[in-house]
Design a protein around this motif. Sequence first.
Motif, short mmCIF file in Angstrom:
data_model
loop_
_atom_site.label_atom_id
_atom_site.label_comp_id
_atom_site.label_asym_id
_atom_site.label_seq_id
_atom_site.Cartn_x
_atom_site.Cartn_y
_atom_site.Cartn_z
N SER A 73 0.83 -1.21 0.00
CA SER A 73 0.00 0.00 0.00
C SER A 73 0.86 1.25 0.00
N ARG A 77 0.94 4.12 -2.89
CA ARG A 77 0.71 5.54 -2.60
C ARG A 77 1.84 6.40 -3.16
N THR A 134 -8.63 1.60 -4.61
CA THR A 134 -7.70 2.59 -5.18
C THR A 134 -7.60 2.43 -6.68
#
Length: 195
Positions: A73, A77, A134
């Motif tokens: 993650s 990002r 996402t």
Amino acid sequence: MLDTVYMSGEVQPLRVRLIDCGRELLDEGGIDAVGLRAVARHAGVSHGAPRRYFPTHKALLAAIAASGFAELSAELRTAIASETDPVARLRQIAHRYLSFARTHRTLFELMFRHDLLEGSGEDLRQHSKPLFETVAALAADAGAADPHVVALNLWTQLHGVATLRATRSIEVIAGDIDTDGFVAQLIDLHLRARG
């Protein structure tokens, strides 16, 4: 009860140390090498110490998998922050996903072994679902008519490439593929049906 350990000049919470040791054993010998006693031995603590944090073998494996999701993650990002164009963002996260799978092969395999981790007490869906959302949000930003369908198609195809590459099966069929070009084509293919 010992809650911290002193390793390499720093004090580290024991739970974190046990997960790190589990990841090291996973890298060295695969899933079968990660047992509660093996992790305790590797961490330099009593064989019963891991049970305070991980009552079962599955709980330990799930905590290791959760640490992998947290790392993935963070990498995604960073990839998203490096671009402003939605399509470029999708390409970046696709490359990071494949890179993570290649760099952390056994961890990546464990992260998606829901059959093995079921009943561990760790809700791994809370870690994997935001990653999917996402991708869906980026697909929406890029103009996909049905962002969730596009996200699912991209994820399953990228995961398939990562898995086939890990076992060298893709090389047998396609030889050395241009990953950058392949990812670009894959994303463009799924975004063509924009609304």
